[in-house]
Design a protein around this motif. Structure first.
Motif, PDB file in Angstrom:
ATOM      1  N   LEU B  21      59.937   7.466 -10.308  1.00 36.33           N
ATOM      2  CA  LEU B  21      61.097   7.373  -9.366  1.00 36.33           C
ATOM      3  C   LEU B  21      60.334   7.888  -8.017  1.00 36.33           C
ATOM      4  CD1 LEU B  21      63.689   7.461  -8.362  1.00 36.33           C
ATOM      5  CD2 LEU B  21      64.013  10.071  -8.692  1.00 36.33           C
ATOM      6  N   ARG B  24      58.918   4.576  -7.199  1.00 37.87           N
ATOM      7  CA  ARG B  24      59.843   3.584  -6.746  1.00 37.87           C
ATOM      8  C   ARG B  24      60.230   3.744  -5.234  1.00 37.87           C
ATOM      9  NH1 ARG B  24      61.316   4.011 -11.899  1.00 37.87           N
ATOM     10  NH2 ARG B  24      62.996   5.463 -11.729  1.00 37.87           N
ATOM     11  N   ASN B  25      60.546   5.123  -5.294  1.00 40.48           N
ATOM     12  CA  ASN B  25      61.017   5.614  -3.574  1.00 40.48           C
ATOM     13  C   ASN B  25      59.861   5.283  -2.694  1.00 40.48           C
ATOM     14  OD1 ASN B  25      63.299   6.780  -4.556  1.00 40.48           O
ATOM     15  ND2 ASN B  25      62.645   8.639  -4.736  1.00 40.48           N
ATOM     16  N   LYS B  26      58.614   5.728  -3.055  1.00 44.56           N
ATOM     17  CA  LYS B  26      57.592   5.225  -1.959  1.00 44.56           C
ATOM     18  C   LYS B  26      57.574   3.687  -1.624  1.00 44.56           C
ATOM     19  CE  LYS B  26      53.985   8.157  -1.888  1.00 44.56           C
ATOM     20  NZ  LYS B  26      52.724   8.787  -2.580  1.00 44.56           N
ATOM     21  N   LEU B  28      59.612   1.420  -2.178  1.00 48.50           N
ATOM     22  CA  LEU B  28      60.918   1.177  -1.348  1.00 48.50           C
ATOM     23  C   LEU B  28      61.015   1.587   0.135  1.00 48.50           C
ATOM     24  CD1 LEU B  28      63.880  -0.089  -0.973  1.00 48.50           C
ATOM     25  CD2 LEU B  28      64.664   2.001  -1.648  1.00 48.50           C
ATOM     26  N   GLY B  29      60.650   2.843   0.235  1.00 47.98           N
ATOM     27  CA  GLY B  29      60.430   3.401   1.547  1.00 47.98           C
ATOM     28  C   GLY B  29      59.367   2.852   2.470  1.00 47.98           C
ATOM     29  N   LEU B  32      60.838  -0.544   3.823  1.00 41.20           N
ATOM     30  CA  LEU B  32      61.693  -0.560   5.169  1.00 41.20           C
ATOM     31  C   LEU B  32      60.889  -0.102   6.091  1.00 41.20           C
ATOM     32  CD1 LEU B  32      64.192   1.869   2.898  1.00 41.20           C
ATOM     33  CD2 LEU B  32      64.682  -0.280   3.830  1.00 41.20           C
ATOM     34  N   PHE B  33      59.889   0.698   5.963  1.00 38.96           N
ATOM     35  CA  PHE B  33      59.245   1.225   7.306  1.00 38.96           C
ATOM     36  C   PHE B  33      58.660  -0.152   7.986  1.00 38.96           C
ATOM     37  CE2 PHE B  33      54.678   2.000   8.634  1.00 38.96           C
ATOM     38  CZ  PHE B  33      54.692   2.623   9.626  1.00 38.96           C
ATOM     39  N   GLY B  35      59.928  -2.823   7.901  1.00 44.49           N
ATOM     40  CA  GLY B  35      61.149  -3.576   8.569  1.00 44.49           C
ATOM     41  C   GLY B  35      61.051  -3.029   9.839  1.00 44.49           C
ATOM     42  N   GLY B  36      60.853  -1.779  10.061  1.00 45.02           N
ATOM     43  CA  GLY B  36      60.843  -1.006  11.465  1.00 45.02           C
ATOM     44  C   GLY B  36      59.706  -1.570  12.101  1.00 45.02           C
ATOM     45  N   VAL B  39      60.166  -4.864  13.820  1.00 44.63           N
ATOM     46  CA  VAL B  39      60.841  -4.833  15.121  1.00 44.63           C
ATOM     47  C   VAL B  39      59.818  -4.452  16.228  1.00 44.63           C
ATOM     48  CG1 VAL B  39      62.826  -3.656  16.509  1.00 44.63           C
ATOM     49  CG2 VAL B  39      62.897  -4.426  14.104  1.00 44.63           C
ATOM     50  N   LEU B  40      58.943  -3.492  15.856  1.00 42.34           N
ATOM     51  CA  LEU B  40      58.033  -2.836  16.852  1.00 42.34           C
ATOM     52  C   LEU B  40      57.114  -4.041  17.292  1.00 42.34           C
ATOM     53  CD1 LEU B  40      56.558   0.308  17.338  1.00 42.34           C
ATOM     54  CD2 LEU B  40      54.615  -1.286  16.593  1.00 42.34           C
ATOM     55  N   VAL B 173      50.526   8.769  -9.963  1.00 45.10           N
ATOM     56  CA  VAL B 173      50.359   9.238  -8.588  1.00 45.10           C
ATOM     57  C   VAL B 173      49.753   8.551  -7.777  1.00 45.10           C
ATOM     58  CG1 VAL B 173      50.212  11.250  -7.199  1.00 45.10           C
ATOM     59  CG2 VAL B 173      50.922  11.660  -9.561  1.00 45.10           C
ATOM     60  N   LYS B 177      50.166   4.791  -4.115  1.00 39.23           N
ATOM     61  CA  LYS B 177      49.349   4.878  -3.053  1.00 39.23           C
ATOM     62  C   LYS B 177      48.471   3.763  -2.685  1.00 39.23           C
ATOM     63  CE  LYS B 177      48.935   9.987  -3.137  1.00 39.23           C
ATOM     64  NZ  LYS B 177      47.887  10.996  -2.744  1.00 39.23           N
TER      65      LYS B 177
END
Lengths: 630, 206
Positions: B21, B24-26, B28-29, B32-33, B35-36, B39-40, B173, B177
């Motif tokens: 998990l 998967r979070n890493k 996805l996150g 998303l980052f 994506g930001g 925009v930058l 782990v 990365k």
């Protein structure tokens, strides 16, 4: 299982709060910090109103007045209400989706501390170096070194930059949490409205904040390193700043208001004891507002001279937003229609929200009409409009949410009688303050003026407005008093203190244990807990057997990472100043202070990368010892 | 959840970066980052486009840019993206040695790109194109410099990861990365493609 990981340090007292990665505690930290800055911003507001209580007043001088209006706007938006939104998101969203934690507990803590130290840096300007005085929008050339030579605007750019990093991190965290961490059965179209609103708000944060990051970088470069972005003699453009600021700034107002919509939806549904009317249309409207929010920024710039075509397009796009917003208003009304409504303090705020927000929305459509905006622009009409949506919308929503979720956060129900009295004090004060400002604007009083001449028809209305502002101040003090007396009562709130709770947060103890759910719940429909109650169940069906629960370790690194940014900010700001004593000047002028700050931050990032966080486990036996209450 | 992942350590799944998990979070996150980040860089590009003709007394883009060297830098960065793909393929095979080799090649190429860019900037400064010369020069150095800073960060990051893999080995782990650093590397590569087009090619043509 990872037995080695079980020997984790558990801190107590202050260290516990500095190192916590528990979303519930971070929510409390956001609440305390947000309340602190909200208080500072509120005092600034009252000082502004005292200055304007009568014509030709000299309570504060013009420079101080500019500083007050700048800091009031900046503090309230970035450091006051946004953290309180994050407080509720942190405290409630993981519970509403049946999660044990957020996706990134470490980043959650980092987000809080960067926000906090950014806010601290901004407010440090009151004590050293000069206060930002170019308005919360910091338009160039007013904010350039030419017209704002002291460090005020540097505090603005660097303070907001650092706190903006925190907000961006928080947004990413909640997006990932809501996408990945939902309990079994909690599909997107079963999520409570507050979670939906938090989701869309987080997406807006993700796509809006990087724009202001760039804007602030450009302004910083212009001011500190001699850049030419906004310096016209060398080819810079001042309209560029306005575009960048508002391409962020307009989504920002939806970042603020959408969570309030979510809170109101949950509160009204709970206290009407009815399913939210038109849930899917509510979701659709929220998404649509978020989408359209990026298409309307130039309506802040109608008078700049972008031309009739641009003005017409942005006019139409702005008016379109009234459609999904109207859908929401009617859905709330129809939710109440035929419901058995309980007027608790939380619900009073929610119901009071509806007419004030409608008023703010109607003046919004008036302002959206470009020809009319040429008349309204920069008058008190605009001030009245955005305070109706931000105070009459968002702040009422936040008070509603705080009353509603206070027992879940702290285990104590806020005093209801005092809460209702507070509502009336605040609400009447609010209407007195801002209703007359519409007419002040229509009769021609410009905003951001330090004083005005007598007998222009402004005198009485300004007096009324100031009296209202003081009533709002008293209302906030009453709320604080309520917190104090409530905190002295025993923490005995039940799982579901309103007895009509509909969503998952009301199925676990108040306040919840650190792992939230002993067993992840199985969600069988929208309003998951209400559905179980209607089926005659007294608890949720578990989706897993009781087992050991993995928890992340606390960490001090986020705190130091943010301190590093804080130090670096100060270092860059004062790098070119002259200092009396040799050593201090040496450290600043050679970028040693700023380098040191960055070194701390990047060093902490390095440590975070190389040190594995194994976390620790809460074993089954421990759960059974203390979990019996549920 | 991660406890069960420890049991499955012997079995190397097709996407080891998403085996837990946390992984998967890493992933996805991180998307998303990015994506930001888009925009930058989008805002920086918009700024550059708005100001690129405001050269004042300084040199223009057409006078300044030397395409052969920039083309070489572009090739280096594009190839480094390919080598990071090879590294991720090795990661999926759990071929630690090949993965490390490809990561090292990626880092070396990254250093090569940075060296060319620094050389390029020094050249421009000698030709009177400094950060404070004109709105064009400020916008140029900010956009290209932001990208360069991203490359530098990526080089440092991947280097630290290489050392970590040496010490800790490849597991559930460390796999995420490596994977997110590869996504990051591709992202700054894509940004460079736009910089090459918008800044350099359009600067030469018109």
């Amino acid at each position: 299982m990872a037995h080695t990981a079980h020997t984790v340090k558990r801190y107590r007292g202050l260290m516990d709060w500095l190192t916590t990665v528990d979303h519930k505690k971070i929510g409390v930290l956001y609440l305390i910090a947000g309340a602190l800055f909200f208080g500072i911003g509120g005092i600034e507001a009252i000082l502004i109103r005292i200055q304007l209580i009568k014509p030709m007043n000299d309570f504060v001088d013009p420079q101080t007045f500019n500083e007050l209006i700048t800091m009031h706007g900046t503090t309230m938006i970035f450091l006051g209400v946004m953290p309180i939104i994050f407080a509720l998101m942190n405290a409630i969203v993981p519970l509403q989706i049946g999660a044990r934690d957020v996706a990134f507990p470490f980043l959650n803590s980092l987000g809080f501390w960067t926000f906090f130290f950014g806010g601290l840096l901004l407010n440090l300007s009151w004590l050293i170096g000069g206060v930002p005085d170019a308005g919360w929008t910091s338009y160039v050339p007013l904010s350039s070194t030419e017209y704002s030579p002291h460090h005020g605007v540097d505090f603005y750019t660097l303070g907001l930059q650092i706190s903006g990093i925190g907000t961006l991190i928080g947004g990413i965290n909640f997006l990932a949490t809501i996408i990945n961490m939902r309990a079994p059965g909690m599909s997107f179209m079963r999520m409570p409205m507050f979670t939906w609103a938090s989701f869309i708000t987080s997406a807006l944060i993700l796509f809006a904040f990087p724009a202001v990051t760039v804007g602030l970088v450009l302004l910083t470069f212009d001011r500190l390193f001699g850049g030419n972005f906004f310096y016209i003699p060398n080819g810079g453009s001042i309209v560029l700043w306005q575009h960048i600021f508002w391409i962020f700034g307009h989504p920002e107002v939806y970042i603020l208001i959408l969570p309030a919509f979510g809170i109101i939806s949950d509160v009204i549904s709970t206290f009407s004891r009815k399913r939210l009317f038109g849930y899917s249309s509510m979701v659709f409207a929220t998404v649509l507002i978020g989408f359209l929010g990026f298409m309307v920024w130039a309506h802040h710039m109608f008078t700049v001279g972008l031309g009739p075509v641009a003005n017409a397009l942005f006019s139409i796009a702005t008016m379109l937003i009234a459609v999904p917003t109207g859908i929401k208003i009617f859905n709330w009304l129809f939710t109440m229609w035929g419901g058995s409504i309980k007027f608790t303090a939380a619900n009073l705020y929610a119901v009071g929200f509806i007419p004030t927000f409608v008023m703010g929305g109607v003046t919004g459509v008036m302002l959206a009409s470009a020809p009319a905006d040429f008349q309204f622009h920069d008058t008190y009409f605009v001030v009245a409009h955005f305070h109706y949506v931000i105070v009459g919308g968002l702040v009422l929503g936040l008070f509603s949410g705080l009353h509603y979720w206070w027992p879940k956060m702290f285990g104590r129900v806020l005093a209801e009688g005092l809460g209702k009295a507070t509502f009336w004090m605040f609400y009447i004060g609010f209407q007195l303050t801002f209703f007359v400002q519409h007419f002040l604007g229509l009769t021609g009083m410009p905003r951001r003026v330090v004083t005005y001449l007598p007998n222009q028809g402004f005198d009485t209305m300004n007096l009324i407005s100031t009296v209202g502002a003081i009533m709002m101040g008293i209302g906030v003090l009453m709320f604080l008093y309520n917190i104090v007396i409530t905190s002295r009562k025993p923490a005995n709130a039940s799982n579901d203190p309103w007895e009509d709770g509909r969503t998952l947060e009301w199925t676990i103890p108040s306040p919840p244990p650190e792992y939230n759910f002993k067993q992840t719940p199985l969600v069988r429909g929208y309003d998951a807990w209400w559905k179980e109650k209607m089926d005659g169940n007294t608890e949720m069906k578990p989706a897993e057997p009781i087992g050991s629960i993995h928890m992340p370790s606390p960490s001090i690194l986020p705190f130091f990472m943010s301190i590093g940014l804080f130090i670096a900010g100060l270092g860059f700001m004062f790098a070119k100043d002259e200092f009396g004593s040799g050593i201090v000047g040496f450290l600043f002028n050679n970028y040693i202070i700023s380098g040191l700050g960055l070194l701390i931050t990047f060093g902490c990032m390095f440590l975070r990368s190389v040190i594995d966080d194994h976390g620790y486990h809460i074993e089954k036996e421990e759960l059974e010892d203390k979990g019996v209450k549920a | 959840m991660s406890a069960s992942a420890h049991h499955a350590e012997e079995h190397w799944p097709h996407e080891p970066e998403k085996a837990t998990l946390e992984g998967r979070n890493k992933v996805l996150g991180f998307w998303l980052f990015l994506g930001g980040e888009s925009v930058l860089f989008g805002t920086l590009f918009a700024t550059f486009l708005a100001l690129r003709d405001q050269v004042g007394d300084g040199p223009t883009a057409a006078e300044l840019f030397k395409l052969p060297m920039v083309a070489a830098a572009t090739m280096i960065l594009l190839v480094s993206s390919l080598t990071s793909v090879f590294a991720v393929q090795a990661l999926h095979r759990k071929d630690v040695k090949a993965m490390l080799n490809w990561l090292i090649v990626t880092v070396i190429l990254g250093f090569g790109f940075l060296a060319l860019e620094i050389y390029e900037f020094v050249e421009y400064i000698h030709e009177g194109h400094t950060f404070t010369t004109s709105a064009f020069s400020s916008a140029f150095y900010t956009l290209v410099g932001f990208h360069g800073a991203h490359v530098a960060f990526g080089v440092a990051w991947i280097t630290i990861l290489i050392v970590q893999i040496f010490k800790k080995g490849l597991n559930f782990v460390t796999a995420p990365k490596i994977y997110v650093s590869a996504i990051y590397w591709h992202f700054i590569d894509v940004v460079w493609v736009f910089i090459f087009t918008v800044v350099y090619l359009m600067g030469k043509v018109g």
